[in-house]
Design an enzyme around this catalytic site. Sequence first.
Site, short mmCIF file in Angstrom:
data_model
loop_
_atom_site.label_atom_id
_atom_site.label_comp_id
_atom_site.label_asym_id
_atom_site.label_seq_id
_atom_site.Cartn_x
_atom_site.Cartn_y
_atom_site.Cartn_z
N SER A 117 0.86 -1.19 0.00
CA SER A 117 0.00 0.00 0.00
C SER A 117 0.89 1.23 0.00
O SER A 117 2.08 1.15 0.33
CB SER A 117 -0.86 -0.01 1.27
OG SER A 117 -1.51 1.24 1.45
N TYR A 154 -3.61 -0.93 10.03
CA TYR A 154 -3.41 -1.11 8.58
C TYR A 154 -2.02 -0.60 8.18
O TYR A 154 -1.28 -1.27 7.46
CB TYR A 154 -4.51 -0.36 7.83
CG TYR A 154 -4.53 -0.57 6.34
CD1 TYR A 154 -5.18 -1.66 5.77
CD2 TYR A 154 -3.89 0.33 5.47
CE1 TYR A 154 -5.22 -1.85 4.40
CE2 TYR A 154 -3.92 0.14 4.10
CZ TYR A 154 -4.59 -0.94 3.57
OH TYR A 154 -4.62 -1.13 2.20
P1 NAP Z 1 -11.71 -5.27 -1.28
O1 NAP Z 1 -12.55 -5.10 -2.48
O2 NAP Z 1 -12.26 -4.99 0.07
O3 NAP Z 1 -11.05 -6.72 -1.33
C1 NAP Z 1 -10.43 -7.32 -0.22
C2 NAP Z 1 -10.35 -8.80 -0.47
O4 NAP Z 1 -9.75 -9.44 0.67
C3 NAP Z 1 -11.74 -9.41 -0.65
O5 NAP Z 1 -11.67 -10.45 -1.57
C4 NAP Z 1 -11.99 -9.94 0.75
O6 NAP Z 1 -12.98 -10.95 0.80
C5 NAP Z 1 -10.63 -10.48 1.07
N1 NAP Z 1 -10.54 -10.80 2.48
C6 NAP Z 1 -10.77 -9.99 3.53
N2 NAP Z 1 -10.66 -10.68 4.68
C7 NAP Z 1 -10.37 -11.95 4.33
C8 NAP Z 1 -10.14 -13.13 5.08
N3 NAP Z 1 -10.24 -13.19 6.42
N4 NAP Z 1 -9.84 -14.28 4.40
C9 NAP Z 1 -9.77 -14.28 3.05
N5 NAP Z 1 -9.98 -13.18 2.30
C10 NAP Z 1 -10.28 -12.04 2.94
O7 NAP Z 1 -10.47 -4.28 -1.38
P2 NAP Z 1 -9.28 -4.15 -2.43
O8 NAP Z 1 -9.03 -2.71 -2.54
O9 NAP Z 1 -9.52 -4.94 -3.65
O10 NAP Z 1 -8.09 -4.78 -1.57
C11 NAP Z 1 -7.19 -5.74 -2.06
C12 NAP Z 1 -5.83 -5.48 -1.46
O11 NAP Z 1 -5.33 -4.24 -1.94
C13 NAP Z 1 -5.81 -5.39 0.06
O12 NAP Z 1 -4.65 -6.02 0.56
C14 NAP Z 1 -5.75 -3.90 0.29
O13 NAP Z 1 -5.17 -3.57 1.54
C15 NAP Z 1 -4.87 -3.48 -0.86
N6 NAP Z 1 -4.90 -2.06 -1.20
C16 NAP Z 1 -6.04 -1.47 -1.68
C17 NAP Z 1 -6.01 -0.13 -2.00
C18 NAP Z 1 -7.21 0.60 -2.53
O14 NAP Z 1 -7.14 1.82 -2.73
N7 NAP Z 1 -8.33 -0.06 -2.81
C19 NAP Z 1 -4.84 0.62 -1.84
C20 NAP Z 1 -3.71 -0.02 -1.35
C21 NAP Z 1 -3.74 -1.36 -1.04
P3 NAP Z 1 -14.53 -10.54 1.10
O15 NAP Z 1 -15.08 -9.94 -0.15
O16 NAP Z 1 -15.13 -11.85 1.46
O17 NAP Z 1 -14.50 -9.57 2.24
#
Ligand code: NAP
Length: 241
Positions: A133, A146
């Site tokens: 991130s 986080y």
């Molecule tokens: P998201 O749409 O909320 O996706 C998160 C994913 O992680 C979902 O598939 C979720 O499953 C899964 N997850 C959460 N808890 C879990 C658990 N206990 N076991 C297995 N899977 C689990 O958000 P995203 O933005 O795509 O996030 C993906 C990654 O990118 C994360 O590591 C996040 O920190 C990182 N990131 C995102 C951003 C951003 O701006 N969006 C920026 C920097 C980094 P469920 O759908 O079942 O909850």
Amino acid sequence: MSFSLDGKTALVTGANTGIGQAIAVAMGAAGARVICAGRSSCAQTVELIADARELTLDFADPMAARDAFSDEPIDILVNNAGIIRRGDSVDFTEADWDDVMDVNLKAVFFTCQAFARAVLARNGSGKIVNIASLLSFQGGIRVPSYTAAKHGVAGLTKILTNEWAAKGINVNAIAPGYIETNNTEALRADPERNKAILERIPAGRWGDAKDIAGTAVFLSSPAADYIHGAVLNVDGGWLAR
Ligand code: NAP
């Protein structure tokens, strides 16, 4: 040099939605067989990929992936699953600390460990892409667990590089900027935060999950064979400001 993932098998965690789904689909388009892992059903993602299957993995148990790599050779691991909890540090609860640390850091380490054990046992090679991130570099606001976990992911990426680079495993990370997914819904719903964020992004827009997917394919491909320990920001220029 090749950008193709033909003949490779990739496991992507959190592949049901957001960045993980986009990465899984892009891996498939690049030729990989994809194991779409998640705590929620990944059926929708599987339908979008020529050769894919689902795997249930819930990192509420950070050791959940201990046996995920024993059934078949897996060449690529993308540690994408992650959660976020928002709160002022003076009020932050132990549960919001532990839950985030378990999924975003402890599970990442032990999933890397299980993957590496399988690769090393077959004298193979592999690629790990951890999703870090901007908060692997910056402090952020109201997200103490986080930020600590994502700084940890950058550190893990480097220590695992030191241990495994000479053994045929590339460990790298992607630091996404502000991407339109469930993770950032609260920020986009807050007009003041949304405006402040947009004003700081040189590209002038939020990122799309697809913006991260191409980088994940690249880091998983033979073209990235000499890239080790990088934490590559894909952020519309945010960190350049
Ligand atoms: P998201 O749409 O909320 O996706 C998160 C994913 O992680 C979902 O598939 C979720 O499953 C899964 N997850 C959460 N808890 C879990 C658990 N206990 N076991 C297995 N899977 C689990 O958000 P995203 O933005 O795509 O996030 C993906 C990654 O990118 C994360 O590591 C996040 O920190 C990182 N990131 C995102 C951003 C951003 O701006 N969006 C920026 C920097 C980094 P469920 O759908 O079942 O909850």
